[in-house]
Write an enzyme that holds these catalytic residues in place. Structure first.
Site, PDB file in Angstrom:
ATOM      1  N   GLY A 224     -12.810 -10.305 -10.884  1.00  9.31           N
ATOM      2  CA  GLY A 224     -11.840 -10.718 -11.898  1.00  9.31           C
ATOM      3  C   GLY A 224     -12.115 -12.105 -12.423  1.00  9.31           C
ATOM      4  O   GLY A 224     -11.623 -12.495 -13.488  1.00  9.31           O
TER       5      GLY A 224
ATOM      6  N   LYS B  41     -17.983 -18.417  -9.852  1.00  9.33           N
ATOM      7  CA  LYS B  41     -16.588 -18.053  -9.609  1.00  9.33           C
ATOM      8  C   LYS B  41     -15.714 -18.996 -10.427  1.00  9.33           C
ATOM      9  O   LYS B  41     -15.760 -20.211 -10.232  1.00  9.33           O
ATOM     10  CB  LYS B  41     -16.282 -18.208  -8.106  1.00  9.33           C
ATOM     11  CG  LYS B  41     -14.912 -17.721  -7.685  1.00  9.33           C
ATOM     12  CD  LYS B  41     -14.850 -17.574  -6.179  1.00  9.33           C
ATOM     13  CE  LYS B  41     -13.462 -17.236  -5.673  1.00  9.33           C
ATOM     14  NZ  LYS B  41     -13.438 -17.083  -4.220  1.00  9.33           N
TER      15      LYS B  41
ATOM     16  N   ASP C  85      -6.298 -15.161 -14.825  1.00 13.84           N
ATOM     17  CA  ASP C  85      -6.832 -15.897 -15.975  1.00 13.84           C
ATOM     18  C   ASP C  85      -8.346 -16.093 -15.894  1.00 13.84           C
ATOM     19  O   ASP C  85      -8.934 -16.767 -16.742  1.00 13.84           O
ATOM     20  CB  ASP C  85      -6.136 -17.263 -16.087  1.00 13.84           C
ATOM     21  CG  ASP C  85      -6.263 -18.076 -14.812  1.00 13.84           C
ATOM     22  OD1 ASP C  85      -6.998 -17.646 -13.890  1.00 13.84           O
ATOM     23  OD2 ASP C  85      -5.630 -19.148 -14.731  1.00 13.84           O
TER      24      ASP C  85
ATOM     25  N   ASP D 212     -11.947  -5.840   0.365  1.00 17.28           N
ATOM     26  CA  ASP D 212     -12.740  -6.326  -0.771  1.00 17.28           C
ATOM     27  C   ASP D 212     -13.333  -7.706  -0.484  1.00 17.28           C
ATOM     28  O   ASP D 212     -14.128  -8.208  -1.274  1.00 17.28           O
ATOM     29  CB  ASP D 212     -11.888  -6.376  -2.050  1.00 17.28           C
ATOM     30  CG  ASP D 212     -10.604  -7.158  -1.869  1.00 17.28           C
ATOM     31  OD1 ASP D 212      -9.773  -6.749  -1.042  1.00 17.28           O
ATOM     32  OD2 ASP D 212     -10.434  -8.187  -2.546  1.00 17.28           O
TER      33      ASP D 212
HETATM   34  P1  AMP Z   1      -9.088 -12.714  -3.701  1.00 17.86           P
HETATM   35  O1  AMP Z   1      -7.785 -12.578  -2.987  1.00 17.86           O
HETATM   36  O2  AMP Z   1      -9.399 -14.109  -4.171  1.00 17.86           O
HETATM   37  O3  AMP Z   1     -10.217 -12.133  -2.923  1.00 17.86           O
HETATM   38  O4  AMP Z   1      -8.961 -11.873  -5.041  1.00 17.86           O
HETATM   39  C1  AMP Z   1      -8.542 -10.527  -5.082  1.00 17.86           C
HETATM   40  C2  AMP Z   1      -8.783  -9.970  -6.443  1.00 17.86           C
HETATM   41  O5  AMP Z   1      -8.075 -10.719  -7.420  1.00 17.86           O
HETATM   42  C3  AMP Z   1     -10.224  -9.969  -6.906  1.00 17.86           C
HETATM   43  O6  AMP Z   1     -10.427  -8.842  -7.671  1.00 17.86           O
HETATM   44  C4  AMP Z   1     -10.314 -11.214  -7.726  1.00 17.86           C
HETATM   45  O7  AMP Z   1     -11.346 -11.167  -8.673  1.00 17.86           O
HETATM   46  C5  AMP Z   1      -8.959 -11.209  -8.396  1.00 17.86           C
HETATM   47  N1  AMP Z   1      -8.527 -12.559  -8.794  1.00 17.86           N
HETATM   48  C6  AMP Z   1      -8.079 -13.549  -8.007  1.00 17.86           C
HETATM   49  N2  AMP Z   1      -7.756 -14.634  -8.735  1.00 17.86           N
HETATM   50  C7  AMP Z   1      -8.005 -14.318 -10.023  1.00 17.86           C
HETATM   51  C8  AMP Z   1      -7.875 -15.014 -11.263  1.00 17.86           C
HETATM   52  N3  AMP Z   1      -7.413 -16.251 -11.324  1.00 17.86           N
HETATM   53  N4  AMP Z   1      -8.244 -14.367 -12.380  1.00 17.86           N
HETATM   54  C9  AMP Z   1      -8.707 -13.106 -12.334  1.00 17.86           C
HETATM   55  N5  AMP Z   1      -8.849 -12.396 -11.214  1.00 17.86           N
HETATM   56  C10 AMP Z   1      -8.506 -12.996 -10.073  1.00 17.86           C
HETATM   57 MG    MG Z   2     -12.007 -11.609  -3.012  1.00 22.81          MG
END
Ligand code: AMP
Ligand code: MG
Length: 545
Positions: free
Chosen positions: A95, A115, A127, A292
């Site tokens: 994301g 990232k 975002d 994930d």
């Molecule tokens: P994480 O908990 O950081 O591993 O993220 C879980 C999911 O949320 C993943 O698919 C990330 O890419 C997405 N994600 C987390 N923060 C953001 C952000 N600010 N914008 C877009 N996607 C996000």
């Molecule tokens: Mg992640």
């Protein structure tokens, strides 16, 4: 720079891009406003074959900030799904991550991923950005783990920019360039299993095996010739979505085409079990062990609300969002097994028999315990594991728990516990980074129950006496080489964050140096080895990043 481009000669075909386009979306990054290089790692650059001079070039900043694509690269975001906090979350994906391409380094090829470089089709409600606070934490943690010798994705650079990013408050945008042979996750497999696409699951598994686990094909050839002589069990639970693919080997015995996928699971089980042992023995808590965030290569992946424990508490929860303690320190090994179970479940789409998958999962416990025993022996300076050591170590955990003794200092100071060495006070104070002095006994004074600590030390001393080969100096040297003095404590990382938010990157620089060799004491940096001062504000770290 002699070459007009620091990247061009190093970038090779992005092999992930050779997968069908179902696996990703090609798209450019979204540039930030006036990006500034906070730090770049010459060590990680060297892994890529990038000379340190390249880190000062405009081209480097343009690439690692997402302003320009990597010359010769192929920018894309990958799709994956996953279980978050034990619940199926469906499609997630990169994301806010862009894979820029693959670089052939001196010892292998590595993907470079940004990232925080903008939105992708997988951003959902996000975002696409990352804030400086969490990016400093990811950047430093990647190096801390590397310095500790723990498998991890690496961090090449950290960039900050003017763009405001809204979280609970307005924060500063940042981008971390991460480096790993692959960023494929358990969730990448779950994605195609959930969509009932065994064809794509098989493509993914073949890609991972061919690139990272080629021995799975050799292993499968070996085990096939052994297991083919036995009757094959088809599990009752296997309501087959695939026809069992069997072929006939040259020797004439049936050969199961899915055997490499079973071997893949076994290999990932082993790597993950070993990774968990590596985390446990340094008091590292990941904080968001969702499927994930589990690397198919057994790397520590996605640093968010992680934490290195200060005072020991087996139930320590580092992630403020994890109110139930699903990912508490003591739970991590079992959670990894649960996550592997999800991976096995996904592979069941292309491995029609459940039994071999279950057998692979069953190897986890012995592998984890073996890895723990090996590491704990080293930490305690024992040349080999003996019967009775488990009780000795369990009793140490209990003592630590009762006093909330500092995790890192307990093991570091144990080397010089009273009565175990003839070292000079000056040597002791030096090697323990100033965490003891003439008025503070190493190890014993970390415990409220000093008598209990002394009693445990007597047993430990007797155990050392039964270790015939070692002189105390040899034992101490071995212990200091595996028990770090410096870990990335939250309050230390916080100093780097607060300075960086004010535009002062010197603290990031200092901590990078320290963490690159966390086993060697440095004069003048006593505060970095010490437990947080009593009464220091409690830092809450959450999923917000
Ligand atoms: P994480 O908990 O950081 O591993 O993220 C879980 C999911 O949320 C993943 O698919 C990330 O890419 C997405 N994600 C987390 N923060 C953001 C952000 N600010 N914008 C877009 N996607 C996000
Ligand atoms: Mg992640």
């Amino acid at each position: 720079m002699t070459s007009p481009s620091c990247f061009e000669s190093l970038v090779k075909a992005n092999t992930f891009a050779s997968l069908p386009s179902d696996f990703y979306t090609r798209l450019p990054t979204t540039p930030l406003t006036a990006p500034r290089l906070v730090h770049a790692s010459a060590e990680v650059a060297a892994v890529l074959g990038l000379p340190s001079e390249a880190l000062d070039t405009q081209e480097f900043l343009d690439v690692v900030s997402g302003t320009q694509p990597m010359p010769g690269g192929d920018t894309m975001a990958a799709v994956y799904s996953g279980h978050q906090f034990g619940v199926w979350a469906g499609q997630l994906g990169d994301g806010r991550a862009h894979l820029l391409g693959e670089i052939q380094g001196p010892d292998g090829s590595f993907e470079v991923q940004l990232k925080g470089a903008g939105m992708t089709p997988y951003s959902r409600m996000g975002d696409g950005r990352a804030v400086l606070r969490s990016s400093v934490r990811e950047y430093l943690a990647s190096h801390a783990m590397r310095g500790l010798g723990i498998p991890t994705t690496q961090a090449l650079s950290l960039v900050s920019a003017r763009n405001p990013v809204r979280r609970e408050t307005l924060e500063t945008a940042a981008v971390v360039a991460r480096v790993a042979p692959s960023f494929i996750r358990f969730g990448s497999f779950e994605h195609w299993a959930a969509r009932r696409r065994p064809d794509l699951l098989r493509v993914l598994a073949d890609y991972v095996i061919d690139r990272f686990y080629p021995e799975c094909r050799d292993e499968s050839a070996r085990t096939a010739s052994v297991s083919d002589s036995k009757t094959s069990h088809v599990s009752a639970s296997a309501t087959l979505t695939q026809v069992v693919n069997t072929s006939v080997s040259e020797a004439g015995s049936p050969r199961k085409d899915y055997e490499p996928y079973v071997q893949l699971l076994r290999a990932v089980v082993r790597r993950t079990a070993t990774l968990m042992a590596s985390w446990q023995v340094v008091g590292f808590c990941h904080g968001v062990m969702n499927t994930d965030n589990m690397s198919i290569l057994g790397l520590t992946l996605d640093y968010g609300p992680y934490g290195f424990m200060d005072g020991f508490d087996a139930k320590h929860i580092c992630n403020h969002t994890d109110s139930g303690g699903r990912y508490a320190w003591h739970a991590q090994p079992a959670v990894a097994h649960w996550n592997l179970y999800q991976l096995a479940n996904s592979l069941h789409e292309i491995v029609p028999e459940a039994e071999p998958l279950k057998a692979a999962l069953d190897e986890y416990e012995a592998c984890f315990l073996g890895a723990m025993q090996a590491r704990m022996s080293q930490k305690l300076g024992l040349s080999a594991w003996q019967a009775g050591d488990e009780t000795l170590i369990d009793d140490l955990w209990s003592l630590m728990q009762a006093s909330h003794a500092d995790f890192t200092l307990t093991f570091r100071q144990l080397a010089y516990a009273p009565g175990l060495t003839q070292a000079s006070q000056a040597q002791i104070e030096l090697d323990l980074g100033g965490t003891v002095n003439a008025n503070l006994l190493p190890f014993v004074d970390l415990f409220v129950d000093r008598a209990g600590a002394q009693a445990w030390l007597s047993r430990y001393s007797a155990r050392l006496g039964s270790d015939p080969t070692q002189h105390w100096q040899e034992r101490v040297a071995g212990m200091l080489a595996v028990n770090p003095l410096y870990v990335l404590r939250n309050h230390i990382a916080q100093q780097a964050i607060e300075a960086a938010e004010k535009g002062d990157f010197s603290e990031v620089q200092r901590q990078m140096q320290l963490l690159s060799d966390p086993f060697s004491a440095r004069a003048g940096l006593e505060a970095y080895a010490a437990a947080p001062p009593a009464g220091a504000p409690h830092l809450e770290v959450s999923c917000s990043s």
